[in-house]
Design a protein around this motif. Structure first.
Motif, short mmCIF file in Angstrom:
data_model
loop_
_atom_site.label_atom_id
_atom_site.label_comp_id
_atom_site.label_asym_id
_atom_site.label_seq_id
_atom_site.Cartn_x
_atom_site.Cartn_y
_atom_site.Cartn_z
N SER A 1 93.31 124.79 75.98
CA SER A 1 92.51 125.26 76.68
C SER A 1 93.04 125.81 77.93
O SER A 1 94.40 125.11 78.51
N ASP B 1 81.76 125.74 73.78
CA ASP B 1 83.08 125.55 75.28
C ASP B 1 84.23 125.76 75.18
O ASP B 1 84.78 126.80 75.72
N ASP C 1 86.57 128.52 77.76
CA ASP C 1 87.76 127.82 78.36
C ASP C 1 88.28 128.38 77.59
O ASP C 1 90.02 128.56 78.15
N ARG D 1 91.50 124.24 68.51
CA ARG D 1 90.67 123.01 68.32
C ARG D 1 90.83 121.90 67.46
O ARG D 1 90.65 122.42 65.64
#
Ligand code: FPP
Ligand code: MG
Length: 285
Positions: free
Chosen positions: A221, A81, A85, A90
């Motif tokens: 993101s 992901d 993105d 994260r």
């Protein structure tokens, strides 16, 4: 609620450490895989798997490999992901693509998915099939998410199709796999699967709501999904839209809890009620 003190949480963390420590030193992907696996995370899905097994009278050890498989595929999906993105941070640390480049990130994700399949080898076929279907649903959900950006007709129906596939599917697989690992009958499996699906949907709706409120400030993101608030805001002011979203979350959680109530009272069931709360309303400030 101190989930980190739970036996289930500790067992999962120890299993993750055993896995990363066990990768041979000469393996190129060891560092990236360890970076992914040691980047924190709440371990909600594997805990739900273990507790679902426990409410069906199994022991933690019966579900532990499956729980680790769930955590690893979940981690792989976040790595992929972030690649899609172009995410850089994260959980407050550098994403794998940012730290090691896109190629290594993709391959580290592949490594984790493959390891998770290996971990399931000793389980019965229902466990493995449940896992495989979740992976396919996640990929489909992510495509719906990506396509949503270019679609004019992004609406509530498409939003739910997206989040049920990309997020709720792995929660549902976790609870169903726990039940299967405990050799539960199909009624119990179906009940726990739907419970997981509802919690997963509620979790993603709230995650999107928090993103909308810009409260999750540790994620940068470039792309953002369009959540339910944005959809409701087309027809009402944003305060009413946010209230409506929270009501929707309550509906999912109430339904999830009503399914759990079909199981006899036990410490594991009590923990499932708690983790439902933890995965949903505890995320709100
Ligand atoms: C995070 O959503 C991402 C997901 C819930 C699923 C991602 C799934 C894939 C990339 C498919 C991978 C498939 C397999 C089999 C590994 P988000 O972007 O809304 O949340 P975020 O804010 O945490 O990034
Ligand atoms: Mg994302």
């Amino acid at each position: 609620m101190n989930i980190e003190s739970w036996e289930e949480f500790q067992q999962i963390n120890q299993a993750i450490t055993r896995f990363t420590d066990g990768i041979e030193d000469g393996i190129y992907l060891k560092e990236a895989v360890s970076h992914i696996c040691n980047s924190g995370g709440k371990k909600i899905r594997p805990i739900m798997l273990l507790l679902s097994a426990e409410v069906c009278d199994a022991k933690i050890e019966d579900g532990l490999d499956a729980a680790l498989a769930i955590e690893l595929i979940h981690s792989a999906s976040l790595v992929h992901d972030d690649l899609l993105d172009m995410g850089t941070i994260r959980r407050g640390i550098e994403t794998t693509n940012e730290k090691y480049g896109n190629g290594i990130a993709m391959l580290a994700g592949d490594y984790l998915i493959s390891k998770s399949i290996e971990l399931l080898a000793s389980y019965k076929k229902e466990v493995i099939a449940e896992f495989g279907k979740a992976g396919m649903r996640m990929a489909e959900g992510e495509v719906i998410d990506i396509k949503g950006f270019s679609e004019k007709q992004w609406n509530e129906e498409k939003y739910f199709r997206c989040i049920r596939n990309k997020t709720a599917s792995l929660f549902a697989a976790s609870t169903a796999m726990g039940a299967y690992a405990a050799d539960a009958d199909e009624d119990k499996v179906a009940c726990l699967r739907e419970y997981g699906e509802r919690v997963g949907a509620a979790y993603q709706i709230l995650d999107d709501l928090l993103e909308y409120r810009k409260i999750l400030n540790d994620k940068h993101s470039i792309q953002h999904s369009t959540g339910l608030v944005e959809i409701y805001s087309m027809h009402m002011n944003s305060a009413d839209a946010m209230r409506k979203v929270e009501e929707r979350v309550h509906e999912e959680v109430n339904f999830a809890n009503s399914l759990l109530k079909k199981f006899p009272d036990s410490p594991a069931r009590d923990k499932l009620f708690q983790i439902t709360e933890y995965a949903t309303f505890c995320m709100l400030p």
